[in-house]
Motif scaffolding. Structure first.
Motif, PDB file in Angstrom:
ATOM      1  N   ALA A  27       0.816  -1.224   0.000  1.00  0.00           N
ATOM      2  CA  ALA A  27       0.000   0.000   0.000  1.00  0.00           C
ATOM      3  C   ALA A  27       0.844   1.266   0.000  1.00  0.00           C
ATOM      4  N   SER A  28       2.163   1.145   0.070  1.00  0.00           N
ATOM      5  CA  SER A  28       2.985   2.354   0.199  1.00  0.00           C
ATOM      6  C   SER A  28       3.256   3.039  -1.132  1.00  0.00           C
ATOM      7  N   SER A  29       2.891   2.416  -2.247  1.00  0.00           N
ATOM      8  CA  SER A  29       3.069   3.097  -3.536  1.00  0.00           C
ATOM      9  C   SER A  29       2.199   2.437  -4.610  1.00  0.00           C
ATOM     10  N   GLY A  30       2.195   3.058  -5.781  1.00  0.00           N
ATOM     11  CA  GLY A  30       1.601   2.456  -6.968  1.00  0.00           C
ATOM     12  C   GLY A  30       0.145   2.020  -6.840  1.00  0.00           C
ATOM     13  N   ILE A  31      -0.130   0.834  -7.324  1.00  0.00           N
ATOM     14  CA  ILE A  31      -1.504   0.335  -7.446  1.00  0.00           C
ATOM     15  C   ILE A  31      -2.164   0.165  -6.065  1.00  0.00           C
ATOM     16  N   GLY A  32      -1.403  -0.318  -5.107  1.00  0.00           N
ATOM     17  CA  GLY A  32      -1.955  -0.509  -3.760  1.00  0.00           C
ATOM     18  C   GLY A  32      -2.378   0.810  -3.144  1.00  0.00           C
ATOM     19  N   ALA A  50       3.011  -2.626   4.195  1.00  0.00           N
ATOM     20  CA  ALA A  50       4.210  -2.398   3.374  1.00  0.00           C
ATOM     21  C   ALA A  50       5.389  -2.305   4.339  1.00  0.00           C
ATOM     22  N   ARG A  51       6.603  -2.255   3.770  1.00  0.00           N
ATOM     23  CA  ARG A  51       7.784  -2.174   4.640  1.00  0.00           C
ATOM     24  C   ARG A  51       8.108  -0.745   5.042  1.00  0.00           C
ATOM     25  N   ARG A  52       7.823   0.251   4.183  1.00  0.00           N
ATOM     26  CA  ARG A  52       8.260   1.633   4.465  1.00  0.00           C
ATOM     27  C   ARG A  52       7.288   2.343   5.416  1.00  0.00           C
ATOM     28  N   LYS A  53       7.750   2.471   6.661  1.00  0.00           N
ATOM     29  CA  LYS A  53       6.889   3.009   7.726  1.00  0.00           C
ATOM     30  C   LYS A  53       6.484   4.457   7.465  1.00  0.00           C
ATOM     31  N   LEU A  77       5.482  -4.133   7.756  1.00  0.00           N
ATOM     32  CA  LEU A  77       6.114  -5.454   7.800  1.00  0.00           C
ATOM     33  C   LEU A  77       6.462  -5.932   6.399  1.00  0.00           C
ATOM     34  N   ASP A  78       7.370  -6.901   6.380  1.00  0.00           N
ATOM     35  CA  ASP A  78       7.781  -7.556   5.138  1.00  0.00           C
ATOM     36  C   ASP A  78       6.891  -8.792   4.988  1.00  0.00           C
ATOM     37  N   VAL A  79       6.164  -8.867   3.885  1.00  0.00           N
ATOM     38  CA  VAL A  79       5.236 -10.006   3.730  1.00  0.00           C
ATOM     39  C   VAL A  79       5.981 -11.347   3.687  1.00  0.00           C
ATOM     40  N   CYS A  80       7.287 -11.297   3.421  1.00  0.00           N
ATOM     41  CA  CYS A  80       8.076 -12.543   3.366  1.00  0.00           C
ATOM     42  C   CYS A  80       8.575 -12.986   4.748  1.00  0.00           C
ATOM     43  N   ASN A 101      -4.326  -8.656  -2.813  1.00  0.00           N
ATOM     44  CA  ASN A 101      -3.043  -9.361  -2.738  1.00  0.00           C
ATOM     45  C   ASN A 101      -2.129  -8.752  -3.802  1.00  0.00           C
ATOM     46  N   ASN A 102      -1.458  -7.684  -3.423  1.00  0.00           N
ATOM     47  CA  ASN A 102      -0.842  -6.792  -4.409  1.00  0.00           C
ATOM     48  C   ASN A 102       0.678  -6.677  -4.265  1.00  0.00           C
ATOM     49  N   ALA A 103       1.217  -6.832  -3.049  1.00  0.00           N
ATOM     50  CA  ALA A 103       2.674  -6.634  -2.877  1.00  0.00           C
ATOM     51  C   ALA A 103       3.410  -7.572  -3.822  1.00  0.00           C
ATOM     52  N   VAL A 167      11.647 -15.491 -14.647  1.00  0.00           N
ATOM     53  CA  VAL A 167      11.171 -15.801 -13.288  1.00  0.00           C
ATOM     54  C   VAL A 167      10.028 -14.878 -12.871  1.00  0.00           C
ATOM     55  N   TYR A 168      10.064 -13.610 -13.298  1.00  0.00           N
ATOM     56  CA  TYR A 168       8.907 -12.745 -13.009  1.00  0.00           C
ATOM     57  C   TYR A 168       7.662 -13.335 -13.688  1.00  0.00           C
ATOM     58  N   CYS A 169       7.802 -13.706 -14.971  1.00  0.00           N
ATOM     59  CA  CYS A 169       6.653 -14.274 -15.692  1.00  0.00           C
ATOM     60  C   CYS A 169       6.191 -15.577 -15.025  1.00  0.00           C
ATOM     61  N   SER A 171       6.512 -16.377 -11.931  1.00  0.00           N
ATOM     62  CA  SER A 171       5.871 -16.085 -10.642  1.00  0.00           C
ATOM     63  C   SER A 171       4.425 -15.632 -10.849  1.00  0.00           C
ATOM     64  N   LYS A 172       4.186 -14.849 -11.905  1.00  0.00           N
ATOM     65  CA  LYS A 172       2.825 -14.365 -12.129  1.00  0.00           C
ATOM     66  C   LYS A 172       1.940 -15.461 -12.737  1.00  0.00           C
ATOM     67  N   HIS A 173       2.529 -16.357 -13.559  1.00  0.00           N
ATOM     68  CA  HIS A 173       1.767 -17.518 -14.028  1.00  0.00           C
ATOM     69  C   HIS A 173       1.336 -18.364 -12.819  1.00  0.00           C
ATOM     70  N   MET A 200       1.700  -2.277 -19.027  1.00  0.00           N
ATOM     71  CA  MET A 200       2.614  -1.252 -18.487  1.00  0.00           C
ATOM     72  C   MET A 200       1.891  -0.225 -17.617  1.00  0.00           C
ATOM     73  N   VAL A 201       2.275  -0.151 -16.367  1.00  0.00           N
ATOM     74  CA  VAL A 201       1.720   0.848 -15.444  1.00  0.00           C
ATOM     75  C   VAL A 201       2.892   1.635 -14.871  1.00  0.00           C
ATOM     76  N   ASN A 202       2.820   2.947 -14.947  1.00  0.00           N
ATOM     77  CA  ASN A 202       3.936   3.750 -14.446  1.00  0.00           C
ATOM     78  C   ASN A 202       3.803   3.955 -12.941  1.00  0.00           C
ATOM     79  N   THR A 203       4.516   3.087 -12.208  1.00  0.00           N
ATOM     80  CA  THR A 203       4.575   3.155 -10.741  1.00  0.00           C
ATOM     81  C   THR A 203       6.067   3.103 -10.383  1.00  0.00           C
ATOM     82  N   GLU A 204       6.349   2.620  -9.166  1.00  0.00           N
ATOM     83  CA  GLU A 204       7.773   2.438  -8.817  1.00  0.00           C
ATOM     84  C   GLU A 204       8.301   1.088  -9.312  1.00  0.00           C
ATOM     85  N   PHE A 205       7.430   0.353 -10.003  1.00  0.00           N
ATOM     86  CA  PHE A 205       7.747  -1.006 -10.455  1.00  0.00           C
ATOM     87  C   PHE A 205       9.087  -1.082 -11.206  1.00  0.00           C
TER      88      PHE A 205
HETATM   89  P1  NAP Z   1       5.229  -0.466  -6.811  1.00  0.00           P
HETATM   90  O1  NAP Z   1       4.859   0.945  -6.977  1.00  0.00           O
HETATM   91  O2  NAP Z   1       6.686  -0.824  -6.756  1.00  0.00           O
HETATM   92  O3  NAP Z   1       4.493  -1.041  -5.508  1.00  0.00           O
HETATM   93  C1  NAP Z   1       4.839  -2.266  -4.932  1.00  0.00           C
HETATM   94  C2  NAP Z   1       4.351  -2.295  -3.504  1.00  0.00           C
HETATM   95  O4  NAP Z   1       4.640  -3.586  -2.940  1.00  0.00           O
HETATM   96  C3  NAP Z   1       5.007  -1.255  -2.624  1.00  0.00           C
HETATM   97  O5  NAP Z   1       4.031  -0.691  -1.783  1.00  0.00           O
HETATM   98  C4  NAP Z   1       6.016  -2.052  -1.795  1.00  0.00           C
HETATM   99  O6  NAP Z   1       6.148  -1.421  -0.541  1.00  0.00           O
HETATM  100  C5  NAP Z   1       5.263  -3.389  -1.670  1.00  0.00           C
HETATM  101  N1  NAP Z   1       6.145  -4.512  -1.395  1.00  0.00           N
HETATM  102  C6  NAP Z   1       7.076  -5.067  -2.213  1.00  0.00           C
HETATM  103  N2  NAP Z   1       7.688  -6.070  -1.593  1.00  0.00           N
HETATM  104  C7  NAP Z   1       7.157  -6.155  -0.345  1.00  0.00           C
HETATM  105  C8  NAP Z   1       7.401  -6.980   0.777  1.00  0.00           C
HETATM  106  N3  NAP Z   1       8.341  -7.932   0.766  1.00  0.00           N
HETATM  107  N4  NAP Z   1       6.655  -6.789   1.895  1.00  0.00           N
HETATM  108  C9  NAP Z   1       5.718  -5.812   1.932  1.00  0.00           C
HETATM  109  N5  NAP Z   1       5.430  -5.011   0.892  1.00  0.00           N
HETATM  110  C10 NAP Z   1       6.166  -5.180  -0.220  1.00  0.00           C
HETATM  111  O7  NAP Z   1       4.637  -1.364  -7.992  1.00  0.00           O
HETATM  112  P2  NAP Z   1       3.148  -1.584  -8.547  1.00  0.00           P
HETATM  113  O8  NAP Z   1       3.205  -1.454 -10.012  1.00  0.00           O
HETATM  114  O9  NAP Z   1       2.144  -0.807  -7.791  1.00  0.00           O
HETATM  115  O10 NAP Z   1       2.998  -3.138  -8.233  1.00  0.00           O
HETATM  116  C11 NAP Z   1       1.891  -3.700  -7.562  1.00  0.00           C
HETATM  117  C12 NAP Z   1       1.617  -5.078  -8.146  1.00  0.00           C
HETATM  118  O11 NAP Z   1       1.240  -4.925  -9.504  1.00  0.00           O
HETATM  119  C13 NAP Z   1       2.815  -6.035  -8.139  1.00  0.00           C
HETATM  120  O12 NAP Z   1       2.375  -7.307  -7.736  1.00  0.00           O
HETATM  121  C14 NAP Z   1       3.253  -6.058  -9.591  1.00  0.00           C
HETATM  122  O13 NAP Z   1       3.867  -7.276  -9.944  1.00  0.00           O
HETATM  123  C15 NAP Z   1       1.925  -5.874 -10.298  1.00  0.00           C
HETATM  124  N6  NAP Z   1       2.020  -5.379 -11.680  1.00  0.00           N
HETATM  125  C16 NAP Z   1       2.620  -4.177 -11.946  1.00  0.00           C
HETATM  126  C17 NAP Z   1       2.705  -3.752 -13.271  1.00  0.00           C
HETATM  127  C18 NAP Z   1       3.380  -2.454 -13.650  1.00  0.00           C
HETATM  128  O14 NAP Z   1       3.713  -2.267 -14.842  1.00  0.00           O
HETATM  129  N7  NAP Z   1       3.595  -1.535 -12.745  1.00  0.00           N
HETATM  130  C19 NAP Z   1       2.188  -4.545 -14.289  1.00  0.00           C
HETATM  131  C20 NAP Z   1       1.581  -5.750 -13.976  1.00  0.00           C
HETATM  132  C21 NAP Z   1       1.493  -6.144 -12.656  1.00  0.00           C
HETATM  133  P3  NAP Z   1       7.479  -1.316   0.338  1.00  0.00           P
HETATM  134  O15 NAP Z   1       8.635  -1.203  -0.594  1.00  0.00           O
HETATM  135  O16 NAP Z   1       7.259  -0.091   1.181  1.00  0.00           O
HETATM  136  O17 NAP Z   1       7.502  -2.566   1.157  1.00  0.00           O
END
Ligand code: NAP
Length: 270
Positions: A27-32, A50-53, A77-80, A101-103, A167-169, A171-173, A200-205
């Motif tokens: 929830a600390s960035s992007g889609i969440g 998320a991890r970033r307090k 917390l770290d989900v892992c 279920n987004n992290a 491996v990313y592909c 993991s998502k499969h 493609m989504v412009n986040t921190e991804f």
């Molecule tokens: P993002 O901006 O990097 O956000 C990822 C979020 O996951 C951050 O809030 C990060 O927070 C959290 N996170 C990562 N590892 C974590 C961990 N071990 N424990 C807790 N939190 C964790 O990227 P996003 O694009 O929004 O990604 C969200 C989801 O969409 C991901 O599953 C990604 O695979 C999927 N997705 C993204 C795209 C794209 O192009 N952006 C496309 C398809 C699917 P902290 O770093 O603060 O922990």
């Protein structure tokens, strides 16, 4: 012949989310984060993970400014981590009736031969192991209450694999297959299992994928009117607000300029 269809089109078909409770990982960035904003505006209570307090603390304040009558609880917390599930359980977060279920993350863009083992472990631990365990923990509660929505952040990469992303592909499969099985197992419990599969989504991804290399991350979106996190949050809300008898199984959403993971039409300038 068409009277009932006309009547149906005039009825409000969307379900209210007011008063429901959502658990959002990542929830600390992007889609969440974008989905947290939409859900608070709908009147949902939130558990944010998320991890970033600092990010979560600031976000909580902003969300409560938007809607002071909801509860927002943050979990840094770290989900892992080994105790992630027990920490969430103790705080009541697993009792949420919406689970996003987004992290997740991609690390590196290299061939199988050249890829780093540590990157593989991080992706598999987060996108697969932690995501599976979290869905299991949440669904156990939902089956007892007979209600709940699980939304898994899948990807275009769950549908089509691409070079240098094995491996990313994978993991998502895996995430997609897991949640398809889960849907079959939970039909009788009134639970909806939804997948959202963006291109493609412009986040921190990309910044995360390229270890903070801003230039490389920005180049991914060069000349493309890409999706933003709010576009994806909109799809999530669309799926959630369907009447209960409708399960949106999967939304594959891409920028108009993207045909598949590698066919992207780029304008010379935006
Ligand atoms: P993002 O901006 O990097 O956000 C990822 C979020 O996951 C951050 O809030 C990060 O927070 C959290 N996170 C990562 N590892 C974590 C961990 N071990 N424990 C807790 N939190 C964790 O990227 P996003 O694009 O929004 O990604 C969200 C989801 O969409 C991901 O599953 C990604 O695979 C999927 N997705 C993204 C795209 C794209 O192009 N952006 C496309 C398809 C699917 P902290 O770093 O603060 O922990």
């Amino acid at each position: 012949m068409i009277k009932h269809l006309v009547e149906q089109s005039m009825r409000v078909r969307s379900s209210s989310l007011q008063g429901r409770t959502a658990l959002i990982t990542g929830a600390s960035s992007g889609i969440g984060l974008a989905t947290a904003v939409r859900l608070v505006l709908e009147g949902c209570h939130l558990h944010l993970v998320a991890r970033r307090k600092e990010r979560l603390t600031e976000l909580k304040l902003e969300l409560l400014n938007l809607n002071p009558i909801v509860n927002v609880i943050i979990h840094c917390l770290d989900v892992c981590s080994a105790d992630a599930i027990s920490q969430l359980e103790q705080s009541g977060a697993l009792e949420s009736d919406i689970f996003l279920n987004n992290a997740g993350l991609a690390k590196g863009l290299s061939s199988v031969v050249d890829a780093e083992a540590a990157d593989w472990s991080e992706m598999l631990n987060t996108n697969v192991n932690a995501a599976f365990k979290l869905s299991k923990a949440v669904v156990q509660r939902m089956t007892t209450t007979g209600r709940g929505d699980i939304i898994a952040l899948s990807s275009l990469a769950a549908h089509t694999a691409y070079e240098n992303g094995a491996v990313y592909c994978a993991s998502k499969h895996a995430l997609r297959a897991f949640h398809e099985s889960l849907r079959l197992e939970t039909i009788q419990h009134g639970i909806r299992v939804i997948m959202i599969s963006p291109g493609m989504v412009n986040t921190e991804f990309s910044l995360v994928r390229f270890n903070g290399d801003v230039q490389r991350a920005e180049a991914v979106y060069e000349g493309v009117n890409e999706l933003d996190a709010g576009d994806v949050a909109e799809s999530i809300l669309f799926a959630l607000k369907q009447p209960n008898h409708i399960n949106i199984n999967d939304i594959l959403i891409m920028p108009q300029q993207q045909g598949n993971p590698w066919r992207v039409h780029r304008h010379a300038s935006r």
